[in-house]
Design a protein around this motif. Structure first.
Motif, short mmCIF file in Angstrom:
data_model
loop_
_atom_site.label_atom_id
_atom_site.label_comp_id
_atom_site.label_asym_id
_atom_site.label_seq_id
_atom_site.Cartn_x
_atom_site.Cartn_y
_atom_site.Cartn_z
N LYS A 126 0.56 0.42 7.85
CA LYS A 126 0.39 1.87 7.97
C LYS A 126 1.23 2.60 6.92
CE LYS A 126 -0.67 2.43 12.79
NZ LYS A 126 0.25 2.01 13.86
N LEU A 127 2.42 2.10 6.68
CA LEU A 127 3.27 2.71 5.65
C LEU A 127 2.66 2.54 4.26
CD1 LEU A 127 6.88 1.73 6.84
CD2 LEU A 127 5.63 3.87 7.20
N LEU A 128 2.05 1.39 4.02
CA LEU A 128 1.39 1.16 2.73
C LEU A 128 0.21 2.11 2.55
CD1 LEU A 128 0.87 -2.56 1.72
CD2 LEU A 128 2.44 -0.88 0.75
N GLU A 129 -0.55 2.26 3.65
CA GLU A 129 -1.70 3.18 3.59
C GLU A 129 -1.23 4.60 3.28
OE1 GLU A 129 -4.18 3.18 7.18
OE2 GLU A 129 -4.42 1.03 6.77
N ARG A 130 -0.14 5.00 3.92
CA ARG A 130 0.40 6.34 3.65
C ARG A 130 0.88 6.44 2.20
NH1 ARG A 130 4.81 7.39 7.57
NH2 ARG A 130 5.16 9.13 6.16
N SER A 131 1.39 5.34 1.65
CA SER A 131 1.85 5.35 0.25
C SER A 131 0.69 5.64 -0.70
CB SER A 131 2.44 3.99 -0.14
OG SER A 131 3.45 3.62 0.75
#
Ligand code: 6YU
Length: 501
Positions: A126-131
């Motif tokens: 999820k953090l990667l997607e937000r990145s």
């Protein structure tokens, strides 16, 4: 006629082959490829470990579906198995992160389960997607993906892991493993070097990543068969491209470009398509082009990222992983501080080895693993002997499996950083870079508006594709793009002509 112009392509990787293919198709007949090594394929390279076929370079077709030209070619040449070509497979869209069935081993010899690790992986994804989302919205809060992910883990993890307080330390350590895995995916030393604002520029295509059962190089072989036999001049590293340079040819013609090879040979050209890797351009930036390219292009060559990702193949008598396992993660329980680099590269390089993909199907491969290691730790690994690497990996696996006699049968590793004509693995968009840097890399010389003959030096290769850099399909499309640029230079679009009437 215009179609008689002398065209040289530097580099016989897939972008160079693609450019040649399209130019011939458009009727240009004085086309040659000059290649430094004795082979075609560049960073597509299939090798052997015992009886097994292994990929030393490119591994998968990323996003194998109709829009992907590598997939289309592989289907035409019948190089894929049925499952990879199925409509179901083409429709699966996982946004570039295939859902491999995992096993987690830790440095205390424990094997952890999905109930503990599954949620950590989801949290990280999820953090990667937000990145990736800052690319559309702008206003990124931090310069790099690494800094952003780490700050968000610090901020959100207490809440995220509140319910289940067991294994908190190992969950934090798992984040480091996942960051190291991203270093391999992006081909960078640390995610702190990958620009947050541009991270979402990379586009994924639908389709579940697939491999070539007979080896990726089969694609190159088929493409080469469609080209004339004497098209490629092998073993001729190019030293310098002299442009804006007029040399009188045999029949009084003049050529704006002269290609100077390391062995002293020269070739006069109307157009040159450069496809050498960005790593090579960086290393030879002050000598490869004469005169040097304009400053904005030079700066983009310097600023864009080109890192190392290597593979370490191991063969075993018996598997130590589960039968359905596709990806083995290694988690260092003592790594409680968030970081994706090791503090002492010489002593602890092995800690950067993030884990292994399992070569499937087992009936074909037996028990073979492909280890992944990126960054300067990986570059250091290249300087060690195969025996030293085998020793370190064996020790590591004995610790992580708790089996003191575990011994791999065979080892083979790649050394992309020390390959003189690659100088690393592939491109990433570094901190502070944007799509304009990729446009600058791709911009032909001389620049538009100059009085000299145009399109003397054109640039293709993986690094020059705005959304598919670092991939085989990006490289192929870039070669086609530069061939089309030359073709339309000689054939003004009929559409624009009629629109003037
Ligand atoms: C893909 C994959 N894959 C793993 C590893 C590597 C790469 N890639 P070439 O270098 O091929 O050709 C240039 C030629 O020029 C060459 O023959 C030279 O000898 C020659 N040359 C150089 N100097 C010269 C001189 N002076 N004179 C004459 N000739 C000279 N791509 O699609 N799937 O699984 C992987 C992987 C270990 C090293 C890869 C993969 C990258 C491709 O291999 C690469 O892009 C193309 O082959 C390049 O072709 P080319 O023609 O441009 O150059 C969000 C986000 C993040 C973004 N990244 C995520 C994407 C993931 C990228 N995936 C990569 C992963 C793996 C595992």
């Amino acid at each position: 006629s215009a179609r008689d112009s002398q065209i040289f392509i530097i580099g016989c990787g897939i972008s160079g082959i693609g450019a040649a293919q399209k130019l011939l198709h458009h009727g240009f007949h004085n086309v040659h490829i000059i290649e430094a090594t004795a082979r075609s394929g560049g960073r597509i390279r299939t090798g052997r470990l015992g009886d097994n076929i292994i990929e030393i370079g490119a591994n998968w077709i990323h996003g194998p579906s109709k829009e992907n030209p590598v997939f289309r070619l592989a289907c035409d040449y019948q190089l894929l198995d049925k499952e990879s070509m199925s409509e179901e497979n083409q429709a699966i869209d996982v946004g570039g992160h295939p859902l491999f069935v995992p096993n987690w081993f830790t440095s205390s010899g424990r094997k952890l389960g999905l109930e503990t690790m599954g949620p950590v992986v989801e949290f990280f994804m999820k953090l990667l997607e937000r990145s990736q989302q800052f690319h559309d919205s702008g206003g990124e809060p931090l310069p790099s993906v690494g800094e952003f992910v780490k700050a968000e883990v610090e901020r959100l993890a207490p809440e995220e892991w509140k319910e289940d307080q067991t294994n908190i330390a190992v969950k934090a350590a798992m984040i480091n493993t996942l960051l190291k895995l991203e270093c391999c995916v992006s081909g960078t030393h640390t995610m702190d070097d990958v620009g947050l604002g541009a991270f979402g520029m990379y586009k994924t295509l639908p389709g579940l990543d697939c491999t070539f059962p007979g080896g990726y190089e089969g694609l190159i072989d088929h493409m080469m068969k469609e080209l004339p036999k004497d098209l490629v001049l092998y073993n001729k590293p190019v030293k310098c491209i002299h442009w804006n340079y007029t040399k009188n040819g045999p029949s009084g013609t003049s050529f704006p470009v002269t290609i100077e090879c390391v062995n002293g040979e020269t070739f006069a050209a109307d157009h040159v398509i450069v496809t050498v890797p960005l790593g090579y351009l960086k290393k030879h930036q002050s000598t490869f082009l004469s005169p040097p390219p304009p400053l904005h292009k030079l700066h983009s060559i310097q600023r864009m990222g080109f890192g190392t990702n290597n593979k370490i193949f191991l063969e075993f008598e018996q598997p130590f992983w589960d039968e359905d396992c596709e990806l083995i993660y290694l988690v260092w329980e003592d790594e409680t501080h968030l970081a994706d680099v090791v503090s002492d590269v010489k002593m602890s390089w092995i800690r950067k080895l993030v884990g292994f993909t399992v070569l499937k199907p087992t009936e074909r491969y037996g028990h073979v693993l492909c280890g992944w290691i990126a960054g300067r730790e990986s570059e250091h690994m290249e300087t060690l002997s195969e025996h030293e690497v085998l020793h370190s990996v064996t020790q590591l696996l004995r610790i992580f499996t708790g089996n003191p006699t575990l011994t791999p049968r065979k080892l083979l590793r790649s050394q992309w950083f020390h390959e003189p004509y690659s100088c690393g693995s592939y491109t990433y968009v570094a901190k502070g870079c944007s799509g304009y840097d990729i446009d600058n890399l791709a911009e032909p010389l001389p620049l538009k508006g100059s009085n000299s003959k145009s399109l003397q030096v054109l640039f293709a290769g993986e690094a020059t594709h705005r959304s598919f850099f670092s991939t085989v399909h990006g490289a192929l499309l870039s070669g086609w793009r530069e061939a089309e640029r030359l073709a339309s230079h000689y054939t003004p679009a009929s559409g624009s002509f009629s629109s003037k009437l």
